[in-house]
Design an enzyme around this catalytic site. Structure first.
Site: not given
Ligand code: NCD
Length: 298
Positions: A50-51, A79, A100, A128
């Site tokens: 999703r993100t 590396k 991320r 997040h």
């Molecule tokens: C979340 C995350 O990556 O922290 N997912 C997301 O971005 N919607 C929640 C999760 O992974 O449980």
């Protein structure tokens, strides 16, 4: 606005501004060429559906382009390159970076080496913020944020979505109810910070008795990847599940949210109930992330 690393860095006015912009975007009032000629770098060193996809879609819908690195193995991190060097270089290629990373604090560190804005798309068990903005946006579609009762269910120890959301809710005079398996409580420092900010945090042992007092139930996945070993994960795995039977006596405007992905913490039969809003919540990632990109890139 430059970097978006943690919700704590935003004021309530800034958050409301982004949510208002997102509302306009959802009503189709935006310039589809607003980010023409701009390039977004998506650096994802942890899994994401999703993100990553919604940031990419948001960029494309504003006329911009994106480049992405989708794993440590596929980048020079494999590396042994430091994050600082990766960011120094990538920030010369693109106009903003979405990062991320498995390590808490990585996005903050990246922002110190970047020449362009950095958006934190999840740093280990840290924060997040873009998820929180779309969570707030989704709640606001059903009820005003001020003074409501929000239940946070599940892994509040390692769950970064819960950490960021709790910070944001404390700006809106929300009462936070926590329902967690043993050992997965909110980090003590965070709970103290919330209470010091005047937020009431009520701990519950029992999900069924907590639900009738809630306006929102925010369900989270147990973050298996953050556990020190699989034995400690299996001790708490499958220790809670939201079922239609548990949701019989809820308030009229009550909603269930989940950042997704879900495992078995929400029974699929809940999906058909009008209070289930987690798929709308995921869809809201597009207008909210469009609003964020416009803030940092224009
Ligand atoms: C979340 C995350 O990556 O922290 N997912 C997301 O971005 N919607 C929640 C999760 O992974 O449980």
């Amino acid at each position: 606005m430059r970097h978006i690393i943690a919700i704590r860095d935003l004021s309530r006015e800034e958050i409301d501004g982004i949510l208002d912009d997102a509302q306009g975007i959802q009503a189709r009032s935006y310039d589809p060429s607003a980010l023409e000629g701009k390039l977004l770098g998506l650096l994802f060193f942890e899994p994401s559906t999703r993100t990553r996809m919604s940031f990419a879609a948001a960029m494309a819908r504003l006329g911009g382009n994106f480049l992405s690195v989708d794993s440590v193995e596929a980048s020079s991190m494999a590396k042994g390159e430091t994050l600082a060097d990766t960011i120094r270089v990538v920030s010369r290629y693109v106009d903003a970076i979405v990062l991320r990373h498995p390590k808490e604090g990585a996005a903050r560190l990246a922002s110190e080496f970047a020449h362009v804005p950095v958006i934190n798309a999840g740093d280990g068990a840290g924060q997040h913020p873009s998820q929180t903005l779309l969570d707030l946006f989704t709640i606001r579609q059903s009820m005003p944020l001020g003074g409501i009762h929000v239940g946070l269910l599940g892994d509040l120890r390692y769950g970064r979505t819960a950490h960021s959301l709790a910070h944001a809710l404390s700006l809106y005079n929300v009462t936070i109810h926590t329902i967690t398996p043993k050992g997965l409580e909110l980090p003590a420092g965070l709970a103290t910070e919330l209470r010091d900010a005047g937020t009431e945090v009520i701990e519950h042992d029992d999900l069924a008795s907590a639900i009738p007092g809630l306006d929102v139930l925010y369900v989270t996945r147990i973050q298996r990847e953050r556990f020190p070993d699989s034995a400690s994960y299996f001790k708490v795995a499958s220790s809670y599940q939201v079922t239609p039977e548990l949701l019989t006596g809820v308030r009229d405007h009550f909603i269930v949210l989940h950042p997704l992905p879900r495992l078995n913490e929400i029974d699929p039969r809940v999906d058909r109930l009008p209070c289930a809003r987690y798929f709308e919540q995921a869809a809201n990632g597009i207008p909210v992330r469009m609003a964020m990109l416009l803030r940092v890139m224009t």
